[in-house]
Design a protein around this motif. Structure first.
Motif, PDB file in Angstrom:
ATOM      1  N   SER A  44      54.843  91.683  32.889  1.00 44.96           N
ATOM      2  CA  SER A  44      55.946  91.188  33.696  1.00 44.96           C
ATOM      3  C   SER A  44      55.474  90.602  35.014  1.00 44.96           C
ATOM      4  O   SER A  44      56.174  89.777  35.616  1.00 44.96           O
ATOM      5  N   GLY A  45      54.282  91.010  35.484  1.00 45.27           N
ATOM      6  CA  GLY A  45      53.892  90.686  36.844  1.00 45.27           C
ATOM      7  C   GLY A  45      54.739  91.464  37.832  1.00 45.27           C
ATOM      8  O   GLY A  45      55.645  92.213  37.456  1.00 45.27           O
ATOM      9  N   ASP A  46      54.461  91.304  39.119  1.00 45.79           N
ATOM     10  CA  ASP A  46      55.289  91.920  40.154  1.00 45.79           C
ATOM     11  C   ASP A  46      56.607  91.157  40.200  1.00 45.79           C
ATOM     12  O   ASP A  46      56.614  89.949  40.488  1.00 45.79           O
ATOM     13  N   THR A  47      57.711  91.844  39.966  1.00 49.20           N
ATOM     14  CA  THR A  47      58.969  91.119  39.843  1.00 49.20           C
ATOM     15  C   THR A  47      60.166  92.040  39.983  1.00 49.20           C
ATOM     16  O   THR A  47      60.083  93.239  39.688  1.00 49.20           O
ATOM     17  N   SER A  48      61.271  91.459  40.409  1.00 45.29           N
ATOM     18  CA  SER A  48      62.561  92.116  40.273  1.00 45.29           C
ATOM     19  C   SER A  48      63.001  91.998  38.814  1.00 45.29           C
ATOM     20  O   SER A  48      62.308  91.381  37.981  1.00 45.29           O
ATOM     21  N   PHE A  49      64.187  92.543  38.521  1.00 42.39           N
ATOM     22  CA  PHE A  49      64.725  92.416  37.169  1.00 42.39           C
ATOM     23  C   PHE A  49      65.232  90.992  36.902  1.00 42.39           C
ATOM     24  O   PHE A  49      65.503  90.640  35.762  1.00 42.39           O
TER      25      PHE A  49
ATOM     26  N   LEU B  20      52.789  86.978  32.521  1.00 41.18           N
ATOM     27  CA  LEU B  20      52.052  86.182  31.543  1.00 41.18           C
ATOM     28  C   LEU B  20      52.085  86.818  30.178  1.00 41.18           C
ATOM     29  O   LEU B  20      52.400  87.998  30.016  1.00 41.18           O
ATOM     30  N   VAL B  21      51.764  85.979  29.209  1.00 42.54           N
ATOM     31  CA  VAL B  21      51.614  86.407  27.834  1.00 42.54           C
ATOM     32  C   VAL B  21      50.191  86.074  27.404  1.00 42.54           C
ATOM     33  O   VAL B  21      49.684  84.976  27.682  1.00 42.54           O
ATOM     34  N   VAL B  22      49.534  87.034  26.759  1.00 47.70           N
ATOM     35  CA  VAL B  22      48.203  86.838  26.191  1.00 47.70           C
ATOM     36  C   VAL B  22      48.332  87.056  24.688  1.00 47.70           C
ATOM     37  O   VAL B  22      48.726  88.144  24.246  1.00 47.70           O
ATOM     38  N   GLU B  23      48.007  86.026  23.912  1.00 49.15           N
ATOM     39  CA  GLU B  23      48.147  86.108  22.463  1.00 49.15           C
ATOM     40  C   GLU B  23      46.831  85.758  21.777  1.00 49.15           C
ATOM     41  O   GLU B  23      46.091  84.884  22.235  1.00 49.15           O
ATOM     42  N   ASP B  24      46.556  86.457  20.694  1.00 48.45           N
ATOM     43  CA  ASP B  24      45.398  86.144  19.862  1.00 48.45           C
ATOM     44  C   ASP B  24      45.879  85.261  18.711  1.00 48.45           C
ATOM     45  O   ASP B  24      46.627  85.730  17.843  1.00 48.45           O
ATOM     46  N   PRO B  25      45.484  83.995  18.680  1.00 47.46           N
ATOM     47  CA  PRO B  25      45.988  83.086  17.643  1.00 47.46           C
ATOM     48  C   PRO B  25      45.512  83.435  16.243  1.00 47.46           C
ATOM     49  O   PRO B  25      46.124  83.008  15.256  1.00 47.46           O
ATOM     50  N   GLU B  26      44.451  84.235  16.158  1.00 46.73           N
ATOM     51  CA  GLU B  26      43.923  84.617  14.847  1.00 46.73           C
ATOM     52  C   GLU B  26      44.634  85.839  14.273  1.00 46.73           C
ATOM     53  O   GLU B  26      44.957  85.887  13.091  1.00 46.73           O
ATOM     54  N   THR B  27      44.881  86.832  15.103  1.00 44.96           N
ATOM     55  CA  THR B  27      45.472  88.086  14.612  1.00 44.96           C
ATOM     56  C   THR B  27      46.973  88.181  14.865  1.00 44.96           C
ATOM     57  O   THR B  27      47.644  89.020  14.270  1.00 44.96           O
ATOM     58  N   GLY B  28      47.483  87.366  15.785  1.00 46.03           N
ATOM     59  CA  GLY B  28      48.902  87.430  16.132  1.00 46.03           C
ATOM     60  C   GLY B  28      49.231  88.506  17.151  1.00 46.03           C
ATOM     61  O   GLY B  28      50.401  88.674  17.515  1.00 46.03           O
ATOM     62  N   ALA B  29      48.238  89.246  17.644  1.00 45.74           N
ATOM     63  CA  ALA B  29      48.486  90.287  18.651  1.00 45.74           C
ATOM     64  C   ALA B  29      49.044  89.652  19.919  1.00 45.74           C
ATOM     65  O   ALA B  29      48.597  88.575  20.330  1.00 45.74           O
ATOM     66  N   LYS B  30      50.006  90.339  20.546  1.00 49.61           N
ATOM     67  CA  LYS B  30      50.664  89.791  21.731  1.00 49.61           C
ATOM     68  C   LYS B  30      50.809  90.848  22.811  1.00 49.61           C
ATOM     69  O   LYS B  30      51.390  91.912  22.598  1.00 49.61           O
ATOM     70  N   LEU B  31      50.278  90.521  23.990  1.00 49.61           N
ATOM     71  CA  LEU B  31      50.418  91.339  25.191  1.00 49.61           C
ATOM     72  C   LEU B  31      51.282  90.585  26.184  1.00 49.61           C
ATOM     73  O   LEU B  31      51.011  89.428  26.503  1.00 49.61           O
ATOM     74  N   SER B  32      52.332  91.240  26.688  1.00 48.63           N
ATOM     75  CA  SER B  32      53.180  90.645  27.721  1.00 48.63           C
ATOM     76  C   SER B  32      53.066  91.463  28.994  1.00 48.63           C
ATOM     77  O   SER B  32      53.038  92.691  28.953  1.00 48.63           O
TER      78      SER B  32
ATOM     79  N   GLY C 153      59.155  90.241  22.235  1.00 45.32           N
ATOM     80  CA  GLY C 153      58.504  90.566  20.970  1.00 45.32           C
ATOM     81  C   GLY C 153      57.044  90.958  21.083  1.00 45.32           C
ATOM     82  O   GLY C 153      56.286  90.802  20.128  1.00 45.32           O
ATOM     83  N   ALA C 154      56.629  91.509  22.219  1.00 47.17           N
ATOM     84  CA  ALA C 154      55.226  91.878  22.416  1.00 47.17           C
ATOM     85  C   ALA C 154      54.879  93.170  21.685  1.00 47.17           C
ATOM     86  O   ALA C 154      55.719  94.059  21.510  1.00 47.17           O
ATOM     87  N   ASP C 155      53.616  93.282  21.287  1.00 55.90           N
ATOM     88  CA  ASP C 155      53.112  94.559  20.784  1.00 55.90           C
ATOM     89  C   ASP C 155      53.023  95.573  21.923  1.00 55.90           C
ATOM     90  O   ASP C 155      53.207  96.764  21.714  1.00 55.90           O
ATOM     91  N   LEU C 156      52.738  95.069  23.136  1.00 56.05           N
ATOM     92  CA  LEU C 156      52.664  95.904  24.322  1.00 56.05           C
ATOM     93  C   LEU C 156      53.204  95.115  25.503  1.00 56.05           C
ATOM     94  O   LEU C 156      52.781  93.980  25.737  1.00 56.05           O
ATOM     95  N   LEU C 157      54.143  95.724  26.236  1.00 58.09           N
ATOM     96  CA  LEU C 157      54.664  95.152  27.470  1.00 58.09           C
ATOM     97  C   LEU C 157      54.232  96.041  28.633  1.00 58.09           C
ATOM     98  O   LEU C 157      54.474  97.246  28.616  1.00 58.09           O
ATOM     99  N   LEU C 158      53.600  95.445  29.628  1.00 57.60           N
ATOM    100  CA  LEU C 158      53.285  96.133  30.874  1.00 57.60           C
ATOM    101  C   LEU C 158      54.306  95.663  31.894  1.00 57.60           C
ATOM    102  O   LEU C 158      54.303  94.497  32.303  1.00 57.60           O
ATOM    103  N   ALA C 159      55.187  96.575  32.302  1.00 59.08           N
ATOM    104  CA  ALA C 159      56.335  96.213  33.130  1.00 59.08           C
ATOM    105  C   ALA C 159      56.258  96.891  34.490  1.00 59.08           C
ATOM    106  O   ALA C 159      56.065  98.105  34.584  1.00 59.08           O
TER     107      ALA C 159
END
Length: 274
Positions: free
Chosen positions: A173-178, A159-171, A190-196
């Motif tokens: 990957s979830g549990d996944t293969s490549f 999932l992607v979590v975005e703040d529409p006011e500040t433009g901050a973006k967290l991505s 283009g996330a500020d932070l990706l949790l992979a």
């Protein structure tokens, strides 16, 4: 947007109960741990908090970390280490809307949202809110999008979590293969932070009955078996998606002790301001 990593481990966590491997012993001696996976996302503008996946370690995580109880939750898939913490809503939360995908899984004949509703129908606080993957929805002042990933045999979502006011973006990957679909990759980009998700180093693929796959140009497996990325795969995904910062999560205790706590492998309690 304030992101707190409540749980950065896989299904058994690190240290693992009853395990005396070098990695678990190191974790005990140095007072670091990776409980079962969960992420807390706080919106400073609205004062609301979103929980991504409900770890069985919910109680411990919220006692250990200085974060508010959630106003809403998103569940990525129905494995117990991501779902069963919802039971903590009992006598603790008066209301918890739970957002989950509405796509029917052919293996279970129900969607993730259906499973949440069925499993927790005894809890008045929990209400399931089905969402269509790839279509944004709003909660806690954020714009959230569930993204199909590859975690056989079950449907699973990043999932992607975005703040529409500040433009901050967290991505995430979830549990996944490549083998994440391109449509999802594009949204994660283009996330500020990706949790992979990166469960073990690539060299451990030789111990999996299915080996490794999704090799890079040097032949290094970016998928361990079929369900999870290798640590190298998680790093590669961050580079491919042009993430400003990548933290590797869902890490197992099988990572050798001399590699298990190196950057960018995350541990519980890390906090990021986006």
């Amino acid at each position: 947007m304030q992101v707190t990593l409540l749980g950065t481990g896989d299904t058994t966590g690190t240290p693992t109960a009853g395990c005396s491997c070098d990695t678990c012993e190191y974790a005990r001696e140095h007072d670091v741990e990776r409980t079962r996976y969960s992420v807390h996302v706080h919106n400073e503008r609205t004062g609301e908090s979103l929980l991504v996946d409900a770890s069985p370690d919910f109680r411990y995580q919220f006692l250990e970390r200085d974060v508010d109880l959630p106003d809403a939750a998103v569940i990525t898939h129905i494995h117990f280490d991501h779902l069963d913490g919802l039971g903590n809503a009992y006598r603790l939360l008066s209301s918890l809307p739970v957002y989950a995908a509405d796509e029917t899984d052919p293996n279970t004949s129900e969607s993730v949202a259906d499973t949440v509703e069925r499993r927790f129908d005894y809890l008045d606080a929990i209400t399931a809110h089905p969402q269509t993957p790839l279509e944004p929805f709003e909660t806690c002042g954020f714009e959230v999008t569930l993204l199909p990933v590859d975690h056989p045999p079950l449907v699973c979502y990043g999932l992607v979590v975005e703040d529409p006011e500040t433009g901050a973006k967290l991505s995430l990957s979830g549990d996944t293969s490549f083998g994440i679909p391109e449509s999802s990759r594009e949204r994660l980009r283009g996330a500020d932070l990706l949790l992979a998700d990166g469960i073990v180093p690539a060299h451990m693929s030789e111990h999996h009955p299915y080996g490794g796959k999704h090799e890079d140009d040097s032949g290094v497996p970016r998928t361990f078996g079929t369900k999870h990325m290798t640590i190298e795969g998680a790093k590669s995904l961050g580079e491919e998606l042009n993430a400003a910062d990548t933290r590797v999560v869902h890490v197992s205790h099988y990572v050798p002790a001399d590699e298990a706590f190196e950057d960018p492998l995350a541990v519980d309690g890390e906090r990021y301001e986006l």
